[in-house]
Structure formats: C-alpha cells, structure tokens
Scaffold this active site. Sequence first.
Site, PDB file in Angstrom:
ATOM      1  N   GLU A 164       8.492  -6.897  -6.441  1.00 46.64           N
ATOM      2  CA  GLU A 164       9.328  -6.594  -5.457  1.00 46.64           C
ATOM      3  C   GLU A 164       9.392  -7.622  -4.262  1.00 46.64           C
ATOM      4  OE1 GLU A 164      10.873  -3.399  -5.128  1.00 46.64           O
ATOM      5  OE2 GLU A 164      11.628  -4.933  -3.755  1.00 46.64           O
ATOM      6  N   LYS A 223       7.421 -14.603  -7.988  1.00 50.28           N
ATOM      7  CA  LYS A 223       6.999 -13.707  -7.138  1.00 50.28           C
ATOM      8  C   LYS A 223       5.933 -14.353  -6.151  1.00 50.28           C
ATOM      9  CE  LYS A 223       6.005 -10.481  -4.192  1.00 50.28           C
ATOM     10  NZ  LYS A 223       6.135  -9.287  -4.092  1.00 50.28           N
ATOM     11  N   CYS A 279       0.301  -9.284   1.301  1.00 50.95           N
ATOM     12  CA  CYS A 279       0.752 -10.176   0.089  1.00 50.95           C
ATOM     13  C   CYS A 279       0.465 -11.778  -0.068  1.00 50.95           C
ATOM     14  CB  CYS A 279       2.224  -9.932  -0.040  1.00 50.95           C
ATOM     15  SG  CYS A 279       2.810  -8.623  -0.976  1.00 50.95           S
TER      16      CYS A 279
HETATM   17  C1  UDX Z   1       1.735  -3.223  -3.589  1.00 45.71           C
HETATM   18  C2  UDX Z   1       1.623  -3.944  -4.892  1.00 45.71           C
HETATM   19  O1  UDX Z   1       1.498  -3.109  -5.853  1.00 45.71           O
HETATM   20  C3  UDX Z   1       0.857  -5.035  -4.789  1.00 45.71           C
HETATM   21  O2  UDX Z   1       0.673  -5.884  -5.971  1.00 45.71           O
HETATM   22  C4  UDX Z   1       1.420  -6.082  -3.636  1.00 45.71           C
HETATM   23  O3  UDX Z   1       1.261  -7.252  -3.662  1.00 45.71           O
HETATM   24  C5  UDX Z   1       1.433  -5.320  -2.480  1.00 45.71           C
HETATM   25  O4  UDX Z   1       2.024  -4.161  -2.753  1.00 45.71           O
HETATM   26  P1  UDX Z   1       0.990  -1.575  -2.005  1.00 45.71           P
HETATM   27  O5  UDX Z   1       2.109  -0.423  -2.648  1.00 45.71           O
HETATM   28  O6  UDX Z   1       1.457  -1.990  -0.763  1.00 45.71           O
HETATM   29  O7  UDX Z   1       0.744  -2.526  -3.168  1.00 45.71           O
HETATM   30  O8  UDX Z   1      -0.219  -0.942  -2.109  1.00 45.71           O
HETATM   31  P2  UDX Z   1      -0.911   0.559  -1.755  1.00 45.71           P
HETATM   32  O9  UDX Z   1      -0.136   0.960  -0.580  1.00 45.71           O
HETATM   33  O10 UDX Z   1      -2.470   0.356  -1.675  1.00 45.71           O
HETATM   34  O11 UDX Z   1      -0.495   1.719  -2.865  1.00 45.71           O
HETATM   35  C6  UDX Z   1      -1.117   1.679  -4.192  1.00 45.71           C
HETATM   36  C7  UDX Z   1      -1.199   2.923  -4.467  1.00 45.71           C
HETATM   37  O12 UDX Z   1      -1.732   3.410  -6.016  1.00 45.71           O
HETATM   38  C8  UDX Z   1      -2.403   3.723  -3.809  1.00 45.71           C
HETATM   39  O13 UDX Z   1      -1.936   4.903  -3.312  1.00 45.71           O
HETATM   40  C9  UDX Z   1      -3.352   4.180  -4.875  1.00 45.71           C
HETATM   41  O14 UDX Z   1      -3.905   5.315  -4.714  1.00 45.71           O
HETATM   42  C10 UDX Z   1      -2.679   4.148  -6.023  1.00 45.71           C
HETATM   43  N1  UDX Z   1      -3.454   3.975  -7.385  1.00 45.71           N
HETATM   44  C11 UDX Z   1      -4.305   3.073  -7.471  1.00 45.71           C
HETATM   45  C12 UDX Z   1      -3.199   4.774  -8.332  1.00 45.71           C
HETATM   46  O15 UDX Z   1      -2.478   5.757  -8.523  1.00 45.71           O
HETATM   47  N2  UDX Z   1      -3.945   4.797  -9.569  1.00 45.71           N
HETATM   48  C13 UDX Z   1      -4.962   3.629  -9.537  1.00 45.71           C
HETATM   49  O16 UDX Z   1      -5.522   3.481 -10.747  1.00 45.71           O
HETATM   50  C14 UDX Z   1      -5.101   2.787  -8.446  1.00 45.71           C
HETATM   51  C1  UDX Z   2       6.144 -10.415   2.469  1.00 43.85           C
HETATM   52  C2  UDX Z   2       7.510 -11.013   1.620  1.00 43.85           C
HETATM   53  O1  UDX Z   2       8.124 -11.365   2.799  1.00 43.85           O
HETATM   54  C3  UDX Z   2       8.187 -10.101   0.763  1.00 43.85           C
HETATM   55  O2  UDX Z   2       9.080 -10.501   0.401  1.00 43.85           O
HETATM   56  C4  UDX Z   2       7.203  -9.735  -0.282  1.00 43.85           C
HETATM   57  O3  UDX Z   2       7.395  -9.167  -1.059  1.00 43.85           O
HETATM   58  C5  UDX Z   2       5.690  -9.089   0.408  1.00 43.85           C
HETATM   59  O4  UDX Z   2       5.190  -9.967   1.373  1.00 43.85           O
HETATM   60  P1  UDX Z   2       5.312  -8.563   4.084  1.00 43.85           P
HETATM   61  O5  UDX Z   2       4.028  -9.168   3.978  1.00 43.85           O
HETATM   62  O6  UDX Z   2       5.834  -7.211   3.998  1.00 43.85           O
HETATM   63  O7  UDX Z   2       6.726  -9.304   3.092  1.00 43.85           O
HETATM   64  O8  UDX Z   2       5.790  -9.131   5.683  1.00 43.85           O
HETATM   65  P2  UDX Z   2       6.620 -10.667   6.034  1.00 43.85           P
HETATM   66  O9  UDX Z   2       7.797 -10.222   7.013  1.00 43.85           O
HETATM   67  O10 UDX Z   2       6.857 -11.638   5.213  1.00 43.85           O
HETATM   68  O11 UDX Z   2       5.479 -11.136   7.187  1.00 43.85           O
HETATM   69  C6  UDX Z   2       4.220 -11.509   6.887  1.00 43.85           C
HETATM   70  C7  UDX Z   2       3.491 -12.065   7.834  1.00 43.85           C
HETATM   71  O12 UDX Z   2       4.039 -13.235   8.442  1.00 43.85           O
HETATM   72  C8  UDX Z   2       3.315 -11.117   9.165  1.00 43.85           C
HETATM   73  O13 UDX Z   2       2.092 -11.094   9.838  1.00 43.85           O
HETATM   74  C9  UDX Z   2       4.508 -11.519  10.123  1.00 43.85           C
HETATM   75  O14 UDX Z   2       4.119 -11.196  11.332  1.00 43.85           O
HETATM   76  C10 UDX Z   2       4.213 -13.208   9.848  1.00 43.85           C
HETATM   77  N1  UDX Z   2       5.310 -14.119  10.103  1.00 43.85           N
HETATM   78  C11 UDX Z   2       6.435 -13.956   9.683  1.00 43.85           C
HETATM   79  C12 UDX Z   2       5.129 -15.042  11.220  1.00 43.85           C
HETATM   80  O15 UDX Z   2       4.204 -15.126  11.763  1.00 43.85           O
HETATM   81  N2  UDX Z   2       6.179 -15.746  11.304  1.00 43.85           N
HETATM   82  C13 UDX Z   2       7.173 -15.390  10.869  1.00 43.85           C
HETATM   83  O16 UDX Z   2       8.276 -16.424  11.168  1.00 43.85           O
HETATM   84  C14 UDX Z   2       7.618 -14.563   9.797  1.00 43.85           C
END
Ligand code: UDX
Ligand code: UDX
Length: 465
Positions: A164, A223, A279
């Site tokens: 993603e 990724k 991430c």
């Molecule tokens: C995601 C991606 O999966 C991660 O690898 C990426 O780098 C960041 O975003 P995210 O959706 O942000 O994770 O995580 P989170 O909001 O913590 O959601 C994961 C969900 O999976 C939770 O709601 C948790 O309860 C659920 N879960 C976890 C299950 O249902 N089964 C499990 O065994 C573990």
């Molecule tokens: C990131 C990637 O952008 C996305 O493609 C991936 O799948 C998941 O990780 P996210 O973590 O949701 O997404 O946010 P992003 O907008 O990338 O920002 C990450 C961090 O960098 C934030 O704390 C943001 O404030 C900071 N940031 C971003 C800066 O400090 N300066 C910038 O110019 C851009």
Amino acid sequence: MKSKITKICCIGAGYVGGPTMAVIAQKCPDIQVTVVDLNTERIAAWNSENTDDIPIYEPGLSTIVAEARGRNLFFSTDVELAIDEADVIFISVNTPTKTYGKGKGMAADLKYIELCAREIAKVAKDNKIVVEKSTLPVRTAEAIKSILNNTGNGVQFQILSNPEFLAEGTAVTDLLHPDRILIGGDPTPEGQTAIQALVEVYANWVAVEKIVTTNIWSSELSKLTANAFLAQRISSINAISELCEKTGANVNEVARAIGMDSRIGSKFLKASVGFGGSCFQKDILNLVYIAKSYGMNEIADYWDQVIIMNNHQKKRFADNIVQTLYNTVADKKITFLGWAFKKDTNDTRESAAIYIANDLINEQAKIAVYDPKVPRKKMLADLDYLETRSYKANAKNLDTFENPYEACENAHAVAILTEWDEFITYNWQKIYDAMQKPAFVFDGRNLLNKSELEAIGFIYQAIGS
Ligand code: UDX
Ligand code: UDX
C-alpha cells in the site's frame, strides 16, 4: 484458482485495511468485501451507526463507508467464516518493530503475519489467493508460503504482494487516484493467473498502465525502498535546516529553489521537527536489518544515517526549547499544539511530539497538549510505550485540553508539532495575552507567519531559519 474474484476478506481493520477495503467495496459493488479483526472494539466502532464514529479519521472515509457498508462492505469478528468464504485474503495486520529477542529494535515482528497464515491454512477448504498488504521484509512471502503449504488442507495457495502506498490523512484520495498499483507474484502460470485476477479488481477504477506487475521480491523490496527514499529526502532537508539556522540561510527558500529543479521535484522537502508515522522508521530499520543480515555493513550504515538524522532533529528541537527558555524549563508550562504525526489523522505512531514531550518531562517541564483528533488516553499510552517513567508520572506531567486557548493560558512557550490547518486561523493575539512573558513560539512545522507573530510580540523560532 478462480480467475474472477467475487469475495474478498481482509484481516486487519486498521489504518491500511479499513480505508483500502472501503474503497475497493465502493468501486467494485459486485465484490463482497469483509474486513475482520481480532479487536472486537475496533470492529464495533467500524459498525457504528453514525459513520462519523468509525475508529479511523481520514477525510472522505466516513462517506464511503456510509455508502458501501451493509451493501457489499462488512466488518466482522468472525475471522474463520470470512476466510472460508473468500477467494482472496488480504493480510493487513500490523508488523511493528520487534521489542524483544534477535533483531530487537530493528527487525519487523512477524508474529501476527504468521498467526494469520496459520489461521488461513487451518480454515481454507478451497484454493485461495493470499495477498500481503502489510509492509514486510523482502522474502516474507516465502515464510507465508511454507506455513500455508505445510499446515494446510492440501488446497492450493497463490501468494501475491500488493503493498500500500497510501499516506495517512490523504488515504482516500491516494486510494482513488494512486500513482501506481504494484502487484508482485510468482512467474508460474498459476501465479500469473492470480496476478491477473487482482489486476482486474483494481482495473475497476485505475488505468491499466498504472498497474505494475513484478516478481514478488521486487514488489516487497519496492515498498521498503519507496519509504526509505521519501524519508531520506526529509532527513536531507532537515540536515540542511540546521545549517541554515547557523548561516542565515532560510530552509524554505532553499527547498523552493532546489525543488524547482525537475530532477529533484518539490515534494517531501518540507523541513520539520522530524518525520513520524508507522512506516518510515520501521521500514528503514527493516532495510538496515536485512542489509546487516547479508553482511552488507556499508549499506546498513548508509540507510541507518537517515534514522540517526531524524532522531537528531527531534532531540535538537527539544534541546533548543530548553536552551532558549534560559536553560531551565523546570515547572514551566509548555503547550504543544498537535500530537498526531501529521495533520488530518488521529494516528500518533512514532510522532515527534512523543519524543519531545519525553525529553521535556525529563527536564521537569509541565506539558499541556491540544490536538483536535487525539485523545488523552492515546498520548499517555504513547509515552508509556517509551518506558522512561511510570504511567502515573507521565499523567502527572502531561495535561490535556479540549480547547486550544485554555491549553495556552500561562504557558511560557507554545510548540507547534503537527501542521493542523486550524492552528493558522487562531487568534494569536489572544493567545499572546494569556501567556507568560516573554512568550515564545517554537514552530516545528514552519506553519505560522513569522512577521505576524513577531508584530504581536512573540519571540518566534521556526525550523531552519
Ligand atoms: C499497516 C500495515 O499493515 C503495516 O505493515 C504498515 O507498515 C503500516 O500500516 P496499520 O493498518 O496501520 O498497519 O495497523 P493497525 O492500524 O495497527 O491495524 C492492524 C489491525 O490488525 C489491528 O486492528 C489489529 O487488531 C489487527 N490484527 C492484528 C488482527 O486482526 N489479527 C492479528 O493477528 C493481529
Ligand atoms: C508514508 C508514505 O508516504 C506512504 O506512501 C506509505 O505507504 C506509508 O508511509 P505516512 O506515514 O502516512 O505515509 O505519511 P507521510 O505523508 O509520508 O509523512 C510521514 C512523516 O514525514 C510525517 O511525520 C510528516 O509530517 C513528515 N514529513 C513529510 C515531513 O516532515 N516533511 C515532508 O516534506 C513530508
């Protein structure tokens, strides 16, 4: 293996699984999409009657959920049933950095991924496509395949990697208008059929030239690489920000000047208090760990420096507050505007605010926080996770407010830690009047207008100027 997908199951109703499945359901009304999660509270929240109460805040998401939920989008805790019925199972559970054992603090913790694979193997009675949605270390698919094939009921599995690229705060737009969709799979005919089946799902709303197919390892590694490159840009500009402060250059001007070079481009050049989010740090640590495990120490060090720079930027911000407030913040009220790791999300994972609060509490400051979307409970859990001091001690030193003006009353300094738009529109004169003098603003996001604040009487410092 079915070549046309009619039922999708997604394990994990989090920041990635929830929005992604909502958009797939909206765009593919003929496909039944069921999102399951072990967390019953979270599923209940996704099923809230009022879709404004769903557990994840993303602009535009509640409208999509309102449209598709109950039609072809379902949220459930019945993991077995959803797996059993589905042609395709997305794994979207979290993969935090390991907090124990080998690779502690670096490697991704894959225990949830393995649990999912075992569950799928146990339940599946017909052929399935299993899609890695979570960001995973390269070659994780191999482990998933081995678990599925060795513990399953003799049915056939095809594993795809479909990482993603959505960013939080813009998840819905990113999902609706992606730069590209990446799908990795086996080169075998069965692998190619599985890839094609998933391509057709996305082709409902994404132009086919934007759907890139690769082998599975390239997809997994792409990724990690994308996130490492993005984070590297922020660390690079942040490194220049410190130099700007010493030399009289202005980092916004530098960023603008270099960003107009089409080879560089203007995005991800905003100097800040440091990147956060679930991430960037995790994925780079992952890359570093993988490089080390192949004995490639120079490669590991190269990427590790991006993290070192980010930690330095956070620490530097906190140190500067202490230094500027006459080398002591003991018992001084310091107000944080913003706690989320960026605007338009209620996610706080790895947010710079956590580390800055922690450093300032070490200096015995009293932290007051206002964030429009983050509840107190979450802030305290974030601090607790650092294990610096007891939960009680954190609770004593961190006050939270529902109203930004109250949060700023009697404060010695305001620190801007998230770039929420509403902060720009505040009545800064009113805030100034209520604060201790001299009144300081430390702008960690380069959000506010320096000359306006200085005209009011603030001592204003931004990153990189
Ligand atoms: C995601 C991606 O999966 C991660 O690898 C990426 O780098 C960041 O975003 P995210 O959706 O942000 O994770 O995580 P989170 O909001 O913590 O959601 C994961 C969900 O999976 C939770 O709601 C948790 O309860 C659920 N879960 C976890 C299950 O249902 N089964 C499990 O065994 C573990
Ligand atoms: C990131 C990637 O952008 C996305 O493609 C991936 O799948 C998941 O990780 P996210 O973590 O949701 O997404 O946010 P992003 O907008 O990338 O920002 C990450 C961090 O960098 C934030 O704390 C943001 O404030 C900071 N940031 C971003 C800066 O400090 N300066 C910038 O110019 C851009």
